[in-house]
Design a protein around this motif. Sequence first.
Motif, PDB file in Angstrom:
ATOM      1  N   MET A   1       0.815  -1.212   0.000  1.00  0.00           N
ATOM      2  CA  MET A   1       0.000   0.000   0.000  1.00  0.00           C
ATOM      3  C   MET A   1       0.857   1.274   0.000  1.00  0.00           C
ATOM      4  SD  MET A   1      -2.877   1.543   0.021  1.00  0.00           S
ATOM      5  CE  MET A   1      -3.871   2.876   0.602  1.00  0.00           C
ATOM      6  N   LEU A   2       1.714   1.455   1.055  1.00  0.00           N
ATOM      7  CA  LEU A   2       2.439   2.714   1.179  1.00  0.00           C
ATOM      8  C   LEU A   2       3.850   2.505   1.723  1.00  0.00           C
ATOM      9  CD1 LEU A   2       2.280   5.834   0.977  1.00  0.00           C
ATOM     10  CD2 LEU A   2       1.529   5.834   3.363  1.00  0.00           C
ATOM     11  N   SER A   3       4.820   3.037   0.986  1.00  0.00           N
ATOM     12  CA  SER A   3       6.205   3.071   1.447  1.00  0.00           C
ATOM     13  C   SER A   3       6.548   4.518   1.790  1.00  0.00           C
ATOM     14  CB  SER A   3       7.166   2.561   0.364  1.00  0.00           C
ATOM     15  OG  SER A   3       6.926   1.207   0.055  1.00  0.00           O
ATOM     16  N   SER A  99      -3.993   9.353   6.957  1.00  0.00           N
ATOM     17  CA  SER A  99      -5.322   9.002   6.434  1.00  0.00           C
ATOM     18  C   SER A  99      -5.755   9.948   5.314  1.00  0.00           C
ATOM     19  CB  SER A  99      -6.362   9.000   7.566  1.00  0.00           C
ATOM     20  OG  SER A  99      -6.533  10.286   8.122  1.00  0.00           O
ATOM     21  N   LYS A 100      -5.336  11.212   5.362  1.00  0.00           N
ATOM     22  CA  LYS A 100      -5.667  12.141   4.269  1.00  0.00           C
ATOM     23  C   LYS A 100      -4.996  11.714   2.972  1.00  0.00           C
ATOM     24  CE  LYS A 100      -6.923  16.529   6.412  1.00  0.00           C
ATOM     25  NZ  LYS A 100      -6.590  17.971   6.523  1.00  0.00           N
ATOM     26  N   TYR A 101      -3.760  11.259   3.076  1.00  0.00           N
ATOM     27  CA  TYR A 101      -3.084  10.782   1.873  1.00  0.00           C
ATOM     28  C   TYR A 101      -3.711   9.480   1.363  1.00  0.00           C
ATOM     29  CZ  TYR A 101       0.726  14.180   1.541  1.00  0.00           C
ATOM     30  OH  TYR A 101       1.461  15.330   1.343  1.00  0.00           O
ATOM     31  N   ILE A 102      -4.156   8.635   2.265  1.00  0.00           N
ATOM     32  CA  ILE A 102      -4.828   7.399   1.847  1.00  0.00           C
ATOM     33  C   ILE A 102      -6.102   7.737   1.075  1.00  0.00           C
ATOM     34  CG2 ILE A 102      -5.917   5.268   2.631  1.00  0.00           C
ATOM     35  CD1 ILE A 102      -2.834   5.455   2.934  1.00  0.00           C
ATOM     36  N   GLN A 103      -6.824   8.757   1.541  1.00  0.00           N
ATOM     37  CA  GLN A 103      -8.033   9.193   0.838  1.00  0.00           C
ATOM     38  C   GLN A 103      -7.705   9.663  -0.579  1.00  0.00           C
ATOM     39  OE1 GLN A 103      -9.935  12.167   3.325  1.00  0.00           O
ATOM     40  NE2 GLN A 103      -9.976  10.792   5.088  1.00  0.00           N
ATOM     41  N   GLU A 104      -6.571  10.350  -0.735  1.00  0.00           N
ATOM     42  CA  GLU A 104      -6.161  10.798  -2.065  1.00  0.00           C
ATOM     43  C   GLU A 104      -5.876   9.605  -2.974  1.00  0.00           C
ATOM     44  OE1 GLU A 104      -6.016  13.857  -3.534  1.00  0.00           O
ATOM     45  OE2 GLU A 104      -7.099  14.430  -1.723  1.00  0.00           O
ATOM     46  N   LEU A 105      -5.224   8.583  -2.423  1.00  0.00           N
ATOM     47  CA  LEU A 105      -4.943   7.387  -3.218  1.00  0.00           C
ATOM     48  C   LEU A 105      -6.236   6.694  -3.637  1.00  0.00           C
ATOM     49  CD1 LEU A 105      -1.913   5.909  -1.232  1.00  0.00           C
ATOM     50  CD2 LEU A 105      -1.859   7.054  -3.462  1.00  0.00           C
TER      51      LEU A 105
END
Length: 295
Positions: A1-3, A99-105
Amino acid sequence: MLSILIPVYNYNVFTLVETLYNQCLESDISFEIICLDDASNEFLTKNQQLNQLNNVSFSSLKNNVGRSNIRNLLVQKASYENVLFLDADTIPVHYDFISKYIQELQKGTTIAYGGILYKDIKPPKEQLLRWIYGRKREALKVDDRIKNPAQSAFVSNLLIKKEIAVRFPFDETIIKYGFEDMLFFSVLKSGKIPITHLENPVYHLNLETGAVFLNKTKTALENLSFLYDSKKITKDNSKIIALFVRLKTLKLTTAFAFLFKKTASRIEQNLLSEKPSLLLFDLYKLGFYCSLKTK
């Protein structure tokens, strides 16, 4: 998911990593945090403790490779399809930063810049120039940033798809400090890669003294000269170059360089004072650039 990728140099990155680690756990995502030290000689023992956390790694290079090269190395180490670049001397402003960046993804965003802030507490006189410059020129709201997306972003807080970072790597010919971010985003712009801007800032914590900042500015302008001479950027990428080209057309660069040499010490006195002028700083940078080009 995220590095999450963090280049480190002589900085204690433990608090930043711990904050990110807890936010990732709260978000319930697959993640890793990779810290790569560029041959530091400080804080190594403290930072090595990060290896005790699950999904976190800290390692150190034997030789200093520079700001561009180390970011490319971090991308190569990343396991996930999304990477988040953060500078070691930053800290998220809000608890929902990840979580804001996850929403962007989830929206399908490929590149997002969240912004940078400087704390309101006025620092000592020695650090005022860097603080004032950061607050006036770097800590821009989204409405201001979107007017020129490619020139208003920094890699210090950037979410990007790994495949884009691989396709458009940082230019490793840039060894010294300065303008590697500008070149990176200008290449993305040329590749028609859109940059999303949002309010998801980090604080920049490590304020340099005015004297250090001036020296780094001179080094950065030497880089800028190299980038322009090698045709890696144009006058459209830099206000300083655009002004220089205008002065050159008017045959005023030599005169401006001469004036700079006569007034540099007095301008520096102001820049290192309790009331540094950003207008004088702009003239100082332009004058130094002209002096580089008229040697």
